[in-house]
Design an enzyme around this catalytic site. Structure first.
Site, PDB file in Angstrom:
ATOM      1  N   ASP A  95     -13.715   5.353  -3.967  1.00 48.64           N
ATOM      2  CA  ASP A  95     -13.084   4.879  -5.207  1.00 48.64           C
ATOM      3  C   ASP A  95     -13.784   5.448  -6.436  1.00 48.64           C
ATOM      4  O   ASP A  95     -13.146   5.679  -7.468  1.00 48.64           O
ATOM      5  CB  ASP A  95     -13.113   3.346  -5.266  1.00 48.64           C
ATOM      6  CG  ASP A  95     -12.153   2.707  -4.270  1.00 48.64           C
ATOM      7  OD1 ASP A  95     -11.069   3.276  -4.044  1.00 48.64           O
ATOM      8  OD2 ASP A  95     -12.490   1.641  -3.728  1.00 48.64           O
ATOM      9  N   ASN A 152     -15.363  -9.629 -19.451  1.00 47.08           N
ATOM     10  CA  ASN A 152     -14.545 -10.304 -18.453  1.00 47.08           C
ATOM     11  C   ASN A 152     -14.222 -11.684 -18.977  1.00 47.08           C
ATOM     12  O   ASN A 152     -15.000 -12.243 -19.753  1.00 47.08           O
ATOM     13  CB  ASN A 152     -15.340 -10.399 -17.140  1.00 47.08           C
ATOM     14  CG  ASN A 152     -14.470 -10.838 -15.985  1.00 47.08           C
ATOM     15  OD1 ASN A 152     -13.487 -10.189 -15.681  1.00 47.08           O
ATOM     16  ND2 ASN A 152     -14.828 -11.939 -15.364  1.00 47.08           N
ATOM     17  N   ARG A 153     -13.079 -12.213 -18.566  1.00 47.99           N
ATOM     18  CA  ARG A 153     -12.725 -13.546 -19.056  1.00 47.99           C
ATOM     19  C   ARG A 153     -13.781 -14.557 -18.643  1.00 47.99           C
ATOM     20  O   ARG A 153     -14.096 -15.462 -19.385  1.00 47.99           O
ATOM     21  CB  ARG A 153     -11.321 -13.936 -18.589  1.00 47.99           C
ATOM     22  CG  ARG A 153     -10.244 -13.172 -19.372  1.00 47.99           C
ATOM     23  CD  ARG A 153      -8.859 -13.578 -18.956  1.00 47.99           C
ATOM     24  NE  ARG A 153      -8.623 -13.276 -17.542  1.00 47.99           N
ATOM     25  CZ  ARG A 153      -7.529 -13.613 -16.871  1.00 47.99           C
ATOM     26  NH1 ARG A 153      -6.568 -14.278 -17.478  1.00 47.99           N
ATOM     27  NH2 ARG A 153      -7.405 -13.280 -15.609  1.00 47.99           N
ATOM     28  N   TYR A 169      -1.465   0.626 -11.756  1.00 49.22           N
ATOM     29  CA  TYR A 169      -0.426   1.672 -11.748  1.00 49.22           C
ATOM     30  C   TYR A 169       0.964   1.142 -11.452  1.00 49.22           C
ATOM     31  O   TYR A 169       1.907   1.925 -11.254  1.00 49.22           O
ATOM     32  CB  TYR A 169      -0.803   2.811 -10.788  1.00 49.22           C
ATOM     33  CG  TYR A 169      -0.909   2.379  -9.346  1.00 49.22           C
ATOM     34  CD1 TYR A 169      -2.128   1.946  -8.843  1.00 49.22           C
ATOM     35  CD2 TYR A 169       0.200   2.391  -8.510  1.00 49.22           C
ATOM     36  CE1 TYR A 169      -2.234   1.530  -7.531  1.00 49.22           C
ATOM     37  CE2 TYR A 169       0.097   1.975  -7.196  1.00 49.22           C
ATOM     38  CZ  TYR A 169      -1.120   1.545  -6.719  1.00 49.22           C
ATOM     39  OH  TYR A 169      -1.213   1.129  -5.421  1.00 49.22           O
ATOM     40  N   GLY A 186     -13.227  -6.371 -16.856  1.00 48.52           N
ATOM     41  CA  GLY A 186     -13.183  -6.823 -15.469  1.00 48.52           C
ATOM     42  C   GLY A 186     -14.569  -6.876 -14.875  1.00 48.52           C
ATOM     43  O   GLY A 186     -15.502  -6.231 -15.376  1.00 48.52           O
ATOM     44  N   SER A 196       0.810  -1.221   0.000  1.00 46.71           N
ATOM     45  CA  SER A 196       0.000   0.000   0.000  1.00 46.71           C
ATOM     46  C   SER A 196       0.849   1.279   0.000  1.00 46.71           C
ATOM     47  O   SER A 196       1.768   1.426   0.785  1.00 46.71           O
ATOM     48  CB  SER A 196      -0.918   0.021   1.226  1.00 46.71           C
ATOM     49  OG  SER A 196      -1.549   1.283   1.320  1.00 46.71           O
ATOM     50  N   ARG A 197       0.484   2.177  -0.883  1.00 48.54           N
ATOM     51  CA  ARG A 197       1.148   3.495  -0.940  1.00 48.54           C
ATOM     52  C   ARG A 197       0.375   4.553  -0.164  1.00 48.54           C
ATOM     53  O   ARG A 197       0.765   5.730  -0.163  1.00 48.54           O
ATOM     54  CB  ARG A 197       1.295   3.950  -2.385  1.00 48.54           C
ATOM     55  CG  ARG A 197       2.636   3.606  -3.002  1.00 48.54           C
ATOM     56  CD  ARG A 197       2.590   2.328  -3.765  1.00 48.54           C
ATOM     57  NE  ARG A 197       3.919   1.928  -4.202  1.00 48.54           N
ATOM     58  CZ  ARG A 197       4.143   0.797  -4.855  1.00 48.54           C
ATOM     59  NH1 ARG A 197       3.154  -0.023  -5.129  1.00 48.54           N
ATOM     60  NH2 ARG A 197       5.362   0.482  -5.241  1.00 48.54           N
ATOM     61  N   LYS A 221     -13.267  -4.695   1.712  1.00 48.62           N
ATOM     62  CA  LYS A 221     -14.214  -3.614   1.395  1.00 48.62           C
ATOM     63  C   LYS A 221     -15.680  -4.021   1.519  1.00 48.62           C
ATOM     64  O   LYS A 221     -16.512  -3.214   1.918  1.00 48.62           O
ATOM     65  CB  LYS A 221     -13.944  -3.066  -0.011  1.00 48.62           C
ATOM     66  CG  LYS A 221     -12.628  -2.331  -0.121  1.00 48.62           C
ATOM     67  CD  LYS A 221     -12.443  -1.734  -1.503  1.00 48.62           C
ATOM     68  CE  LYS A 221     -11.063  -1.125  -1.621  1.00 48.62           C
ATOM     69  NZ  LYS A 221     -10.900  -0.343  -2.848  1.00 48.62           N
ATOM     70  N   GLY A 236     -14.754  -7.503 -11.129  1.00 50.76           N
ATOM     71  CA  GLY A 236     -14.533  -7.565  -9.686  1.00 50.76           C
ATOM     72  C   GLY A 236     -14.890  -6.251  -9.014  1.00 50.76           C
ATOM     73  O   GLY A 236     -15.645  -5.437  -9.554  1.00 50.76           O
ATOM     74  N   GLY A 237     -14.332  -6.040  -7.831  1.00 49.90           N
ATOM     75  CA  GLY A 237     -14.659  -4.859  -7.042  1.00 49.90           C
ATOM     76  C   GLY A 237     -14.328  -3.549  -7.742  1.00 49.90           C
ATOM     77  O   GLY A 237     -15.108  -2.590  -7.688  1.00 49.90           O
TER      78      GLY A 237
HETATM   79  O1  SKM Z   1      -9.613   2.210  -2.137  1.00 46.12           O
HETATM   80  C1  SKM Z   1      -8.222   2.299  -1.964  1.00 46.12           C
HETATM   81  C2  SKM Z   1      -7.896   2.234  -0.488  1.00 46.12           C
HETATM   82  O2  SKM Z   1      -8.504   3.312   0.177  1.00 46.12           O
HETATM   83  C3  SKM Z   1      -6.396   2.299  -0.261  1.00 46.12           C
HETATM   84  C4  SKM Z   1      -5.601   1.509  -1.211  1.00 46.12           C
HETATM   85  C5  SKM Z   1      -4.200   1.244  -0.908  1.00 46.12           C
HETATM   86  O3  SKM Z   1      -3.723   1.717   0.120  1.00 46.12           O
HETATM   87  O4  SKM Z   1      -3.522   0.544  -1.697  1.00 46.12           O
HETATM   88  C6  SKM Z   1      -6.126   1.061  -2.408  1.00 46.12           C
HETATM   89  C7  SKM Z   1      -7.551   1.203  -2.750  1.00 46.12           C
HETATM   90  O5  SKM Z   1      -8.208  -0.033  -2.488  1.00 46.12           O
END
Ligand code: SKM
Length: 285
Positions: A104, A154-155, A225, A130, A16-17, A67, A132-133
């Protein structure tokens, strides 16, 4: 006063960033506060989010795989989270009750608006890859912004159909599933192509799509990304098609949480983008 402290919870959470993003804003605004990442196993989710205050947190971001599972623990659920059955931002109200919403959607739209201004005026048909979420948030975002037709590919076709079905009633039939093998056929009518799969992400399978047929005035958005320029975006660029990478979605989704927890509306600046991009580049060979 105690230091306001927030966190991001996920499982795993190492990648996570979010701490870098919020840490940048805290420094930029000279705020005394902290933002941590915490690995929370699925079995511990309820206990964790219902004791945020005891743990010293004013709120939290929630990422994969929590989530959806966090929803039943939220006392006051925002409209977007309710529509998606998924929340990524938690805070406490004056009575200490758990509140949550989904940012999001705003993150996705904020990124597209920044990278492709005016995209919504030309996006009559959007193709979302896709089911998914992430795809759920993207499809909802596109419908909210008035896109006339949203095709989901989606596949696993049954998952694409299930996602289309979810929004069919609320969208007056603007959503349809399209078989993965038909992507080439629908590209000529596509004005916005969004990769909402994890294909093309570092360590995942490649996303193999031939963009021949996609109009040159279309926009391609990859929510991946890592790397910043995926194969899909490189192909768009080589064809003179505008590409928008996924980093901005991560930056923009972080804005509402920071404002709630720390009381200042932060900005997504080129400096922030550079800061996070350089971390992505450092960890991506
Ligand atoms: O929705 C975001 C989440 O709030 C934070 C995040 C992360 O820290 O990589 C990614 C997404 O799921």
């Amino acid at each position: 006063a105690t230091l306001p402290k927030a966190c991001v919870i996920g499982h795993p959470i190492g990648h996570s960033r979010s701490p870098l993003i919020h840490g940048h804003w805290l420094r930029e605004h000279g705020l005394a506060g902290a933002y941590e990442k915490v690995d929370v196993a699925p079995d511990d989710l309820g206990a964790f989010v219902t004791s945020l205050a005891e743990r010293g947190y004013v709120g939290a971001n929630v990422t994969v795989p929590h989530k959806e599972a966090v929803i039943p623990h939220i006392v006051h659920l925002g409209d977007t989270a309710a529509a998606l059955d998924a929340a990524n931002t938690l805070w406490l109200n004056e009575d200490g009750e758990l509140c949550g919403d989904n940012t999001d959607v705003a993150g996705f739209l904020g990124n597209l608006d920044e990278g492709a201004p005016g995209w919504d005026a030309r996006a009559e048909v959007a193709l979302v890859l896709g089911a998914g979420g992430a795809a759920k948030a993207v499809v909802y975002a596109l419908l909210t912004r008035g896109v006339q037709r949203v095709l989901i590919s989606n596949r696993s076709f049954s998952r694409a159909e299930a996602l289309a079905e979810r929004f069919r009633g609320a969208s007056n039939g603007r959503v349809e599933a399209a078989p993965w093998q038909d992507i080439g056929k629908v590209l000529p009518q596509t004005k916005l192509l969004v990769n909402a799969t994890s294909l093309g992400m570092f360590g995942q399978d490649r996303l193999v799509i031939d963009l021949t047929g996609l109009p040159v005035n279309a926009v391609v958005n990859d929510i991946v990304y890592v790397p910043l320029e995926t194969e899909l975006l490189a192909q768009a660029r080589s064809r003179g098609i505008l590409g928008v990478d996924g980093l901005g979605m991560l930056l923009h989704q972080a804005v509402p949480g920071f404002e709630r927890w720390f009381g200042v509306l932060p900005r997504v600046t080129p400096k922030l983008r550079e800061h996070i991009a350089s971390d992505v580049l450092r960890h991506y060979p």
